[in-house]
Design a protein around this motif. Structure first.
Motif, short mmCIF file in Angstrom:
data_model
loop_
_atom_site.label_atom_id
_atom_site.label_comp_id
_atom_site.label_asym_id
_atom_site.label_seq_id
_atom_site.Cartn_x
_atom_site.Cartn_y
_atom_site.Cartn_z
N SER A 133 5.92 -1.76 2.06
CA SER A 133 7.37 -1.94 1.85
C SER A 133 8.15 -0.64 1.89
O SER A 133 9.30 -0.62 2.28
CB SER A 133 7.64 -2.63 0.51
OG SER A 133 7.46 -1.71 -0.55
N ASP A 134 7.53 0.47 1.45
CA ASP A 134 8.25 1.75 1.34
C ASP A 134 9.43 1.67 0.36
O ASP A 134 10.34 2.52 0.41
CB ASP A 134 8.74 2.23 2.71
CG ASP A 134 8.33 3.68 2.96
OD1 ASP A 134 8.48 4.50 2.05
OD2 ASP A 134 7.87 3.98 4.07
N CYS A 135 9.41 0.69 -0.54
CA CYS A 135 10.52 0.54 -1.49
C CYS A 135 10.75 1.83 -2.27
O CYS A 135 9.80 2.44 -2.76
CB CYS A 135 10.18 -0.53 -2.53
SG CYS A 135 10.15 -2.16 -1.90
N MET A 143 -2.14 9.61 6.99
CA MET A 143 -1.23 10.48 7.75
C MET A 143 -0.06 9.64 8.24
O MET A 143 -0.26 8.62 8.90
CB MET A 143 -1.98 11.11 8.92
CG MET A 143 -3.09 12.05 8.46
SD MET A 143 -3.97 12.81 9.85
CE MET A 143 -4.86 11.42 10.49
N MET A 144 1.14 10.08 7.88
CA MET A 144 2.37 9.39 8.29
C MET A 144 3.06 10.35 9.26
O MET A 144 3.63 11.36 8.85
CB MET A 144 3.21 9.07 7.06
CG MET A 144 2.38 8.32 6.01
SD MET A 144 3.23 8.03 4.45
CE MET A 144 4.47 6.87 4.96
N ILE A 145 2.97 10.00 10.53
CA ILE A 145 3.26 11.02 11.55
C ILE A 145 4.54 10.69 12.33
O ILE A 145 4.73 9.54 12.77
CB ILE A 145 2.08 11.10 12.56
CG1 ILE A 145 0.75 11.26 11.81
CG2 ILE A 145 2.29 12.26 13.54
CD1 ILE A 145 -0.49 11.13 12.69
N ILE A 175 0.80 -1.24 0.00
CA ILE A 175 0.00 0.00 0.00
C ILE A 175 0.83 1.29 0.00
O ILE A 175 0.29 2.36 -0.21
CB ILE A 175 -1.04 0.03 1.14
CG1 ILE A 175 -0.43 0.46 2.47
CG2 ILE A 175 -1.78 -1.29 1.29
CD1 ILE A 175 -1.46 1.14 3.35
N HIS A 176 2.13 1.19 0.25
CA HIS A 176 2.94 2.42 0.17
C HIS A 176 4.36 2.11 -0.30
O HIS A 176 5.11 1.40 0.38
CB HIS A 176 2.97 3.13 1.53
CG HIS A 176 3.95 4.28 1.57
ND1 HIS A 176 3.84 5.38 0.76
CD2 HIS A 176 5.07 4.48 2.30
CE1 HIS A 176 4.84 6.21 1.00
NE2 HIS A 176 5.62 5.68 1.94
N THR A 177 4.68 2.63 -1.49
CA THR A 177 6.04 2.51 -2.01
C THR A 177 6.40 3.85 -2.65
O THR A 177 5.55 4.74 -2.77
CB THR A 177 6.15 1.44 -3.13
OG1 THR A 177 5.59 1.97 -4.35
CG2 THR A 177 5.46 0.14 -2.78
N HIS A 178 7.64 3.96 -3.07
CA HIS A 178 8.07 5.12 -3.85
C HIS A 178 8.48 4.66 -5.25
O HIS A 178 9.33 5.27 -5.89
CB HIS A 178 9.23 5.83 -3.14
CG HIS A 178 8.82 6.37 -1.80
ND1 HIS A 178 8.42 7.67 -1.61
CD2 HIS A 178 8.70 5.77 -0.59
CE1 HIS A 178 8.09 7.85 -0.33
NE2 HIS A 178 8.26 6.71 0.30
N LEU A 179 7.87 3.58 -5.70
CA LEU A 179 8.17 3.06 -7.04
C LEU A 179 7.29 3.75 -8.08
O LEU A 179 6.28 4.36 -7.72
CB LEU A 179 7.91 1.54 -7.07
CG LEU A 179 8.70 0.73 -6.04
CD1 LEU A 179 8.32 -0.74 -6.11
CD2 LEU A 179 10.21 0.93 -6.24
N CYS A 193 5.06 -0.86 9.40
CA CYS A 193 6.14 -0.55 10.34
C CYS A 193 7.10 0.32 9.53
O CYS A 193 7.88 -0.17 8.72
CB CYS A 193 6.83 -1.82 10.82
SG CYS A 193 5.70 -2.91 11.71
N TRP A 194 6.99 1.59 9.73
CA TRP A 194 7.52 2.60 8.81
C TRP A 194 8.99 2.93 9.07
O TRP A 194 9.36 3.26 10.21
CB TRP A 194 6.64 3.85 8.96
CG TRP A 194 6.99 5.01 8.09
CD1 TRP A 194 7.63 5.00 6.90
CD2 TRP A 194 6.67 6.39 8.37
NE1 TRP A 194 7.72 6.28 6.41
CE2 TRP A 194 7.14 7.14 7.29
CE3 TRP A 194 6.02 7.05 9.43
CZ2 TRP A 194 7.01 8.53 7.22
CZ3 TRP A 194 5.88 8.41 9.37
CH2 TRP A 194 6.37 9.16 8.28
N TRP A 195 9.83 2.83 8.01
CA TRP A 195 11.16 3.45 7.95
C TRP A 195 12.07 2.92 9.08
O TRP A 195 12.55 1.82 8.98
CB TRP A 195 10.95 4.95 8.04
CG TRP A 195 12.01 5.88 7.54
CD1 TRP A 195 13.32 5.64 7.29
CD2 TRP A 195 11.79 7.28 7.24
NE1 TRP A 195 13.93 6.79 6.86
CE2 TRP A 195 13.03 7.81 6.82
CE3 TRP A 195 10.68 8.12 7.29
CZ2 TRP A 195 13.18 9.16 6.46
CZ3 TRP A 195 10.83 9.45 6.93
CH2 TRP A 195 12.07 9.96 6.53
ZN ZN Z 1 7.54 6.41 2.14
#
Ligand code: ZN
Ligand code: RAT
Length: 424
Positions: free
Chosen positions: A355-357, A258-260, A25-29, A325-327
């Motif tokens: 993944s935040d890839c 929201m990514m806080i 649900i969240h990547t930078h690809l 589980c962010w960063w």
């Molecule tokens: Zn990110």
């Protein structure tokens, strides 16, 4: 079929978690059509900002500017030499590179960077994207789409359609975190806004959001926020959220993510590697969920200290879905602790990981590492209820894992998982 023994349980859960397809649900690809915004290959893997931070710790005499003045290949050489040859690569970000090489069938033991480069040089990108999604067991990945990045904005204007393996997310950090400089950009783009947050400005911001929602068809709108984030608040951010983000999100029926907890640029010389973490106040999350019960909120927090309170908040507000589980939390020890606690408080009504890839190939390690921890925690949880005589059926385990890896997300969105339609 019901599971009868702990051994059967372990095998079945691990196999199910290993093979269940994922919605990331969240990547930078990016899709291939975005050109060099899509990062891939060994030099990108090695210059991932997590590894840059680790490398420069070992070079106190090297001026930051000298590092940034190097070519990507030279930076990658330095990272490789420093973290993989001169020291042992067991940090999570280093281990990740090794997992990727291993999953691609490359000879990890050889430590031969030239041979890894040679592999990527002859790999056609489109084939590689297909291969990575297949090997990672990911059916679709959500991009982070930022209309404030010139290159990306230009790419959107020229884009015909989005590769169906990718979804979009409208990212709006500058709008909420730097209104004092962002308003004039909106004005330049033809939106009727002024620095003063008047009714006219809110209407202009809403039009801007609606135009980008029309263009991108995002699954959600997203922002990263500092530890000081408060809501409601008489600040530009607080007022824009209340008067533009919330009404547009409700009308268009998309969540606000929201990514806080990010402290931006505590060391600006490090670039993306220079951001840090701070404890935030979950009261802001509770307040926004309570004030706008018709809106949906996806929330992840960066500080370990916020995790328990956030999970409790999700028990109180069904319009809140906690994710990832962010960063700095994407490390095995912390994933295990957080996932265990979330499963105990929320059952399967949580998205345990994203993944935040930033680099396509990272999908191979981020998901591989998380899957094995999730399987371990689930095995314990099913094992505990088996002790009461509740024997989980295989179909129930499959259902639960499918929920954790995507169905809970799609139900929250109120949309069918497109990957399901393909399977059916
Ligand atoms: Zn990110
Ligand atoms: O994890 C990261 O790569 C960070 O640099 C951020 O991109 C973060 O995930 C974000 O989306 O802001």
């Amino acid at each position: 079929m019901a599971i009868r023994t702990k051994e059967q349980l372990r095998d079945f859960v691990h196999e199910t978690v290993r093979t269940t397809p994922i919605t990331d649900i969240h990547t930078h690809l990016f899709t291939e059509a975005f050109g060099d915004l899509l990062l891939w290959g060994i030099d990108e893997l090695l210059t991932y900002h997590y590894l840059v931070a680790e490398t420069l710790r070992f070079h106190p005499q090297l001026p930051y500017e000298s590092f940034w003045a190097m070519s990507k290949r030279e930076q990658a050489d330095l990272v490789w030499q420093t973290l993989f040859i001169d020291h042992t690569p067991y940090s999570e970000a280093c281990r990740g590179v090794l997992t990727v090489l291993c999953k691609l069938g490359l000879d990890v033991e050889s430590r031969d960077l030239a041979s890894y480069r040679a592999y990527f040089e002859v790999t056609p990108l489109n084939e590689h994207i297909t291969n990575i999604f297949r090997l990672a067991g990911v059916t679709s990945a959500c991009m982070t789409n930022d209309p404030f990045v010139d290159k990306e904005r230009e790419a959107w204007v020229a884009l015909a359609e989005v590769d169906p393996r990718f979804h979009t997310a409208l990212r709006i950090d500058p709008l909420l975190n730097q209104w004092e400089t962002t308003w004039s950009k909106l004005a330049d783009w033809g939106y009727e806004v002024e620095e003063a947050l008047t009714e006219r400005s809110y209407a202009g911001i809403r039009r801007f959001l609606n135009d980008w929602i029309d263009r991108m068809n995002p699954l959600y709108m997203a922002v990263s926020l500092p530890p000081s984030f408060a809501f409601p608040e008489d600040s530009a951010r607080g007022r824009i959220i209340a008067n533009a983000i919330v009404p547009v999100a409700r009308e268009r029926d998309i969540p606000f993510a929201m990514m806080i907890g990010v402290k931006k640029r505590v060391n600006p010389a490090l670039g993306d590697a220079g951001d840090s973490v701070g404890k935030a106040d979950v009261t802001a999350v509770e307040a926004i969920c309570a004030l706008y019960p018709e809106n949906k909120f996806l929330v992840t927090m960066l500080s370990r200290d916020n995790q328990h309170e956030l999970a409790v908040a999700a028990r109180k507000f069904r319009n809140l879905l906690v994710f990832g589980c962010w960063w700095f939390l994407n490390n095995p020890s912390l994933i295990e602790e957080i996932t265990r606690m979330r499963f105990e408080l929320l059952g399967t009504s949580v998205i345990p990981q994203h993944s935040d890839c930033r680099v396509l190939d990272q999908m191979l390690y981020k998901w591989d590492h998380s899957r094995s921890i999730i399987a371990k925690v689930l095995t314990d949880k099913y094992g505990d209820i088996m002790d009461t005589g509740w024997m989980p059926a295989e179909t129930e385990i499959k259902r639960d894992v499918a929920d954790l890896f995507g169905e809970t997300f799609w139900r929250f969105l109120g949309k069918p998982n497109p990957a399901r339609a393909v399977e059916a």
